[in-house]
Design a protein around this motif. Sequence first.
Motif, mmCIF file in Angstrom:
data_model
loop_
_atom_site.group_PDB
_atom_site.id
_atom_site.type_symbol
_atom_site.label_atom_id
_atom_site.label_comp_id
_atom_site.label_asym_id
_atom_site.label_seq_id
_atom_site.Cartn_x
_atom_site.Cartn_y
_atom_site.Cartn_z
ATOM 1 N N GLY A 23 0.793 -1.225 0.000
ATOM 2 C CA GLY A 23 0.000 0.000 0.000
ATOM 3 C C GLY A 23 0.822 1.269 0.000
ATOM 4 O O GLY A 23 0.351 2.334 -0.419
ATOM 5 N N LEU A 24 2.090 1.200 0.446
ATOM 6 C CA LEU A 24 2.944 2.384 0.460
ATOM 7 C C LEU A 24 3.391 2.804 -0.937
ATOM 8 O O LEU A 24 4.045 3.836 -1.090
ATOM 9 N N ARG A 25 3.050 2.029 -1.951
ATOM 10 C CA ARG A 25 3.418 2.382 -3.323
ATOM 11 C C ARG A 25 2.349 3.239 -4.004
ATOM 12 O O ARG A 25 2.535 3.676 -5.131
ATOM 13 N N ILE A 26 1.236 3.460 -3.342
ATOM 14 C CA ILE A 26 0.091 4.113 -3.970
ATOM 15 C C ILE A 26 -0.326 5.323 -3.146
ATOM 16 O O ILE A 26 -0.303 5.284 -1.921
ATOM 17 N N SER A 27 -0.740 6.387 -3.831
ATOM 18 C CA SER A 27 -1.316 7.537 -3.140
ATOM 19 C C SER A 27 -2.582 7.976 -3.858
ATOM 20 O O SER A 27 -2.718 7.810 -5.074
ATOM 21 N N LEU A 28 -3.495 8.521 -3.093
ATOM 22 C CA LEU A 28 -4.748 8.998 -3.668
ATOM 23 C C LEU A 28 -4.515 10.191 -4.588
ATOM 24 O O LEU A 28 -5.265 10.414 -5.540
ATOM 25 N N GLN A 29 -3.461 10.962 -4.327
ATOM 26 C CA GLN A 29 -3.155 12.111 -5.177
ATOM 27 C C GLN A 29 -2.806 11.674 -6.595
ATOM 28 O O GLN A 29 -3.215 12.313 -7.573
ATOM 29 N N GLU A 30 -2.017 10.604 -6.716
ATOM 30 C CA GLU A 30 -1.633 10.127 -8.045
ATOM 31 C C GLU A 30 -2.849 9.642 -8.818
ATOM 32 O O GLU A 30 -2.983 9.882 -10.019
ATOM 33 N N ILE A 31 -3.733 8.956 -8.113
ATOM 34 C CA ILE A 31 -4.940 8.453 -8.769
ATOM 35 C C ILE A 31 -5.823 9.606 -9.209
ATOM 36 O O ILE A 31 -6.390 9.592 -10.315
ATOM 37 N N ALA A 32 -5.942 10.633 -8.369
ATOM 38 C CA ALA A 32 -6.762 11.796 -8.715
ATOM 39 C C ALA A 32 -6.190 12.550 -9.905
ATOM 40 O O ALA A 32 -6.932 13.199 -10.660
ATOM 41 N N HIS A 33 -4.865 12.463 -10.090
ATOM 42 C CA HIS A 33 -4.219 13.177 -11.189
ATOM 43 C C HIS A 33 -4.735 12.691 -12.552
ATOM 44 O O HIS A 33 -4.902 13.491 -13.475
ATOM 45 N N GLY A 52 -4.726 -3.497 6.361
ATOM 46 C CA GLY A 52 -3.402 -2.895 6.477
ATOM 47 C C GLY A 52 -2.975 -2.240 5.179
ATOM 48 O O GLY A 52 -2.372 -1.161 5.173
ATOM 49 N N PHE A 53 -3.295 -2.877 4.071
ATOM 50 C CA PHE A 53 -3.005 -2.329 2.748
ATOM 51 C C PHE A 53 -3.681 -0.967 2.585
ATOM 52 O O PHE A 53 -3.053 0.020 2.190
ATOM 53 N N LEU A 54 -4.982 -0.878 2.882
ATOM 54 C CA LEU A 54 -5.724 0.377 2.740
ATOM 55 C C LEU A 54 -5.192 1.442 3.698
ATOM 56 O O LEU A 54 -5.101 2.630 3.333
ATOM 57 N N ALA A 55 -4.832 1.037 4.911
ATOM 58 C CA ALA A 55 -4.305 1.991 5.885
ATOM 59 C C ALA A 55 -2.998 2.607 5.398
ATOM 60 O O ALA A 55 -2.764 3.816 5.547
ATOM 61 N N LEU A 56 -2.140 1.798 4.777
ATOM 62 C CA LEU A 56 -0.860 2.308 4.293
ATOM 63 C C LEU A 56 -1.030 3.173 3.050
ATOM 64 O O LEU A 56 -0.233 4.080 2.808
ATOM 65 N N VAL A 57 -2.061 2.903 2.241
ATOM 66 C CA VAL A 57 -2.386 3.817 1.143
ATOM 67 C C VAL A 57 -2.729 5.194 1.716
ATOM 68 O O VAL A 57 -2.278 6.227 1.211
ATOM 69 N N ALA A 58 -3.534 5.207 2.794
ATOM 70 C CA ALA A 58 -3.900 6.469 3.439
ATOM 71 C C ALA A 58 -2.675 7.172 4.013
ATOM 72 O O ALA A 58 -2.507 8.393 3.864
ATOM 73 N N SER A 97 -0.690 8.690 1.297
ATOM 74 C CA SER A 97 -1.372 9.849 0.734
ATOM 75 C C SER A 97 -1.192 11.092 1.604
ATOM 76 O O SER A 97 -1.250 12.223 1.105
ATOM 77 N N LEU A 98 -0.987 10.913 2.905
ATOM 78 C CA LEU A 98 -0.776 12.044 3.811
ATOM 79 C C LEU A 98 0.615 12.650 3.675
ATOM 80 O O LEU A 98 0.869 13.742 4.193
ATOM 81 N N GLU A 99 1.522 11.936 3.025
ATOM 82 C CA GLU A 99 2.893 12.406 2.769
ATOM 83 C C GLU A 99 3.626 12.767 4.065
ATOM 84 O O GLU A 99 4.331 13.773 4.148
ATOM 85 N N VAL A 100 3.449 11.936 5.064
ATOM 86 C CA VAL A 100 4.123 12.178 6.354
ATOM 87 C C VAL A 100 5.425 11.394 6.462
ATOM 88 O O VAL A 100 6.234 11.661 7.360
ATOM 89 N N PRO A 114 9.158 10.237 5.114
ATOM 90 C CA PRO A 114 10.223 10.694 4.219
ATOM 91 C C PRO A 114 10.343 9.774 2.995
ATOM 92 O O PRO A 114 10.101 8.560 3.090
ATOM 93 N N LEU A 115 10.733 10.360 1.875
ATOM 94 C CA LEU A 115 10.875 9.595 0.642
ATOM 95 C C LEU A 115 11.875 8.459 0.813
ATOM 96 O O LEU A 115 11.644 7.340 0.333
ATOM 97 N N SER A 116 12.980 8.728 1.506
ATOM 98 C CA SER A 116 14.006 7.698 1.690
ATOM 99 C C SER A 116 13.452 6.507 2.467
ATOM 100 O O SER A 116 13.783 5.355 2.173
ATOM 101 N N LEU A 117 12.594 6.773 3.461
ATOM 102 C CA LEU A 117 12.012 5.688 4.240
ATOM 103 C C LEU A 117 11.048 4.867 3.383
ATOM 104 O O LEU A 117 11.060 3.631 3.441
ATOM 105 N N ARG A 118 10.223 5.552 2.584
ATOM 106 C CA ARG A 118 9.285 4.834 1.725
ATOM 107 C C ARG A 118 10.015 3.971 0.708
ATOM 108 O O ARG A 118 9.627 2.829 0.433
ATOM 109 N N GLU A 119 11.088 4.498 0.144
ATOM 110 C CA GLU A 119 11.860 3.722 -0.829
ATOM 111 C C GLU A 119 12.499 2.506 -0.169
ATOM 112 O O GLU A 119 12.546 1.423 -0.765
#
Length: 353
Positions: free
Chosen positions: A92-102, A274-280, A283-286, A288-293
């Motif tokens: 779920g950390l690979r997806i954000s609602l912002q990208e989908i809305a784009h 858990g998947f849906l929670a991590l998407v959320a 999406s909050l962008e809280v 760091p990029l390095s941690l997500r990667e």
Amino acid sequence: MTPAPYTPSDAPAAHRCATLKGVLLVTVLALGISQAAALPLFVQLGLSPLILGIVAGAFVGNVLKDRLPACYAQGIHFCARALLRVAVALFGLRISLQEIAHVGWPGLVISLLVISSTLAIGLWCGMKLLGLDRETALLTAAGSAICGAAAVLAFESALRSAPHKSAVAVGSVVLFGTASMFFYPFLIQAGWLHLDAQTAGLWLGGTLHEVAQVVGAASTLGPDASHVATIVKMTRVMLLVPVLLLVGLWISRTPKSGLASGKGRLTVPWFAFGFLALVAVNSLEVLPLSLREAVNGLDTFALTMAMTALGMETRFEQIRHAGPRVLAMGAILNVWLFGGGLAITLAVQRLLG
């Protein structure tokens, strides 16, 4: 000195030791597979570590089935079940609602129509036309409709189906998805299909099986098509959990389903939420990029371990029994994704684009 006699209190320690041996074996294999997947040949073919994992795992598991100590099975099973659920949740950390809305409504509508139609056609063809059991038909249809091997893994974990059913489903996804990855861009570049970058991206992202296949195919058509295709594909990935919930509701209304659980229902476990929670969270962008990667890299490795373990639990004689019928189903679904998916894309573009 006489060794101390075995007591029941030793059992948990012995169990943990046996599990650890199997986990270490799968880890070593997954490390080698990850290195092999980075080779130019496999990168060009769009074969991810997940795909190579189940192939290599099946080879090792069948070659060593009479030589591998029985105690290793506990750790292998742990990787194919418990580790798998954690890895799917982390996806779920690979997806954000912002990208989908784009991408907007066209991407979401195309994803919904492609997924629902492919699942319906797959279940009908698999069960009614080809005589497959519901688990195999559902796994194969989900892999084609949603996100390839990752969808097969998610449904396999919820269904608790036999490993060979996942193996044949993944085999179908690999065969037809890889062929389509080369065939779709060729048709566009050769001028047989006149699609602009936006439409091509919607079509590729809405119909190709694996995320890696979408990226590989769309990258040949330019950055605009690649960007749209990737987001639409991740929209399909995000729909994985809602589809699991809906399919579970449908199965729960048909008690004589013959599922492995024996209860006539698809259990939607914690990893789905858990998947849906991590998407959320993503999406909050809280984070760091390095941690997500870093987490995404670990997640890819965990998924590779899970696929390797599933392959090791698979036996070739089980695959041979259902193989031709599953491939026939995969071919039918691939024809639908090509023609029906293109028709859906053009219609939605005309109405909403």
